[in-house]
Design an enzyme around this catalytic site. Structure first.
Site, PDB file in Angstrom:
ATOM      1  N   LYS A  80     -32.647  -6.318   8.311  1.00 53.25           N
ATOM      2  CA  LYS A  80     -32.126  -7.040   7.450  1.00 53.25           C
ATOM      3  C   LYS A  80     -30.511  -6.754   6.907  1.00 53.25           C
ATOM      4  O   LYS A  80     -30.690  -5.791   6.373  1.00 53.25           O
ATOM      5  CB  LYS A  80     -32.760  -7.957   6.437  1.00 53.25           C
ATOM      6  CG  LYS A  80     -32.192  -9.274   5.809  1.00 53.25           C
ATOM      7  CD  LYS A  80     -33.247  -9.679   4.979  1.00 53.25           C
ATOM      8  CE  LYS A  80     -32.503 -11.100   4.215  1.00 53.25           C
ATOM      9  NZ  LYS A  80     -33.672 -11.851   3.370  1.00 53.25           N
ATOM     10  N   SER A 155     -33.081 -16.165   3.676  1.00 50.04           N
ATOM     11  CA  SER A 155     -32.080 -15.416   3.902  1.00 50.04           C
ATOM     12  C   SER A 155     -32.598 -14.561   5.021  1.00 50.04           C
ATOM     13  O   SER A 155     -31.446 -13.712   5.620  1.00 50.04           O
ATOM     14  CB  SER A 155     -31.823 -14.832   2.696  1.00 50.04           C
ATOM     15  OG  SER A 155     -32.656 -13.874   2.395  1.00 50.04           O
ATOM     16  N   SER A 179     -37.181 -16.498   1.237  1.00 52.85           N
ATOM     17  CA  SER A 179     -36.293 -15.976   2.262  1.00 52.85           C
ATOM     18  C   SER A 179     -36.802 -15.468   3.581  1.00 52.85           C
ATOM     19  O   SER A 179     -36.426 -15.154   4.489  1.00 52.85           O
ATOM     20  CB  SER A 179     -35.616 -14.902   1.582  1.00 52.85           C
ATOM     21  OG  SER A 179     -34.486 -15.683   0.619  1.00 52.85           O
TER      22      SER A 179
END
Length: 473
Positions: A80, A155, A179
């Protein structure tokens, strides 16, 4: 014929260990998949082909030389874009760090490398992880593989979308208000939010923050658990890290669900949830509740959860981003600005009240599990929505008071300090992926993982609940 990139992580790792699959062949297959689909999906935002292929060749050489192999040896792992990676563009989705190339790996990345994982690429994220729609000023929007006009959530949306399209076998994520869980639900993949400290996190501005955690993502429970094992470590730079984190079993065998007491709730008693999503959960529950010793609609008392969450989240955003807000507000996106401005409105009395309330929520939550082993609820309050829409502002005709309110299904349990699996569970009323959360108190990571393993086996043999797979044109 199955291509290497279509293999599960556990199967690929087994074949690599048996010298039946080349890490270089697997990595090239994943690169081909990225080149084929990423222009449409925009899940992968940075990759250094030369370095990655060099890592893969070394991994292959180590196999052939008979060297000791790590848990992830030869497996490409997506990172990520919130996590710094040495010598690879790491922007955190922000114009402030648009050209940042770190000279170090953060602890999560270092642990993946230490177990032989190939640090493969960066996956897209909203700016500093703020928001449940993966789009930013640096890379733009990531598309949901099941409908390119819609968001994969956020996210960890880039990681979820990349996994759903077999661009890589594993990816890391992080989770505060959902997220990791919401993108898993929106993309038909699996994710695990562990207890604080189980996966050490050393980059936080506020280290005494148990709400934001790092966690693994994969296409099924076994794959996700494999990455979890590699991420679990003792690291004193994280004050929540503990020796207890090192007592994970080598392999999940599954729990006997006939001895498990399960509660389920369409809305946790506190979250705005689309009526169709509530109906979908109940429909899914009816297909598998007979497998449990007890199945009952129930939920903890989350007390004054919304105000508590907003205040504590505001405190954390001010701590993490006020200097950026003061010096470079013109470069920041609306979600970061909103969070900082909202946080600055609170005073010490507000913050004190919120922490007292959070303690009450924590105790109420743990008391609930004196009667149950697991709580199941939807992974998201609404079906995937257009990525042009920054967030969900209306549910069942009611206006949401903040841009985060639609995520209460996730942040409610976050404030109670849980561990949570997100599992795919068929399709929703709009024929988009539907996911469920399996929730337990912090410290129950192994027990919950065994339950998730067994429930996954039940879900995958039913057409109504099996994992959906995107058909990309």
């Amino acid at each position: 014929m199955t291509r290497p990139n279509d293999l599960s992580a556990t199967e690929a790792r087994k074949l690599i260990g048996n010298k039946q699959l080349s890490p270089l062949e697997l990595t090239k297959s994943c690169i081909d998949q990225i080149e084929r689909y990423n222009p449409s999906i925009n899940a992968v935002v940075a990759i250094n082909h030369e370095d990655v292929l060099k890592e893969a060749k070394k991994a292959e050489d180590d196999v052939m030389a008979g060297k000791e192999l790590g848990l992830l040896h030869g497996l490409p792992v997506g990172i990520k874009d919130l996590n710094p990676v040495k010598d690879l563009r790491s922007t955190s989705g922000s114009k402030l760090f648009e050209n940042r190339i770190p000279d170090y790996d953060d602890s999560v990345v270092a642990d993946i490398r230490a177990e032989g994982g190939i640090v493969f690429c960066k996956t897209n994220t909203p700016e500093f992880g703020a928001g449940a729609n993966t789009k930013n000023k640096v890379y733009g929007a990531t598309c949901n593989p099941f409908d390119l006009t819609k968001t994969p959530a956020g996210s960890s949306g880039g990681s979820a979308a990349a996994l759903a399209t077999n661009m890589m076998p594993l990816a890391n994520g992080s989770d505060y208000g959902g997220s990791l869980r919401t993108p898993a639900g929106y993309c038909g993949v699996t994710g695990f939010r562990p207890s604080p400290g189980l996966v050490p996190a050393t980059e936080a501005s506020v280290s005494l923050n148990p709400f934001s955690v790092q966690g693994p993502m994969g296409r099924d429970v076994s794959d996700t658990y494999l990455l979890l094992q590699a991420q679990v470590n003792l690291n004193r730079a994280d004050p929540f890290s503990s020796l207890n984190s090192l007592s994970m079993p080598d392999e999940l065998i599954g729990a006997d669900l006939s001895g498990v007491k399960m509660a389920y709730s369409p809305d946790l008693g506190c979250a705005p949830v689309d009526n169709n999503i509530k109906a979908t959960l109940l429909e899914k529950i009816n297909t598998f509740k007979s497998n449990f010793l007890l199945s009952k609609e129930d939920h903890p008392d989350f007390l004054d959860i919304h105000e508590c969450f907003e205040i504590i989240r505001g405190f954390n955003f001010v701590a993490s981003h006020k200097e950026k807000f003061d010096l470079h507000k013109d470069l920041l996106g609306p979600n970061v600005i909103d969070n900082v401005e909202r946080g600055l409105k609170y005073n010490l009395a507000d913050v004190s009240w919120a922490h007292v309330m959070q303690t009450k929520i924590y105790k109420s939550f743990r008391n609930f599990f004196n009667e149950y082993d697991v709580l199941i609820c939807p992974a998201a309050a609404v079906s995937p929505y257009p990525h042009e829409q920054l967030f969900v502002d209306t549910i069942n005709g009611k206006k949401m008071p903040t841009y985060m309110r639609w995520l209460a299904l996730s942040y409610a349990s976050t404030m109670a300090i849980p561990c949570v699996w997100a599992l795919p569970c068929g399709l929703d009323h709009k024929k988009m992926p539907f996911g469920i959360q399996l929730i337990a108190p912090a410290g129950k990571d192994v027990q919950l993982s065994e339950i998730a393993k067994s429930l996954e086996s039940v879900l995958m043999v039913n057409q109504l609940t099996k994992r959906p797979v995107p058909e990309i044109k």
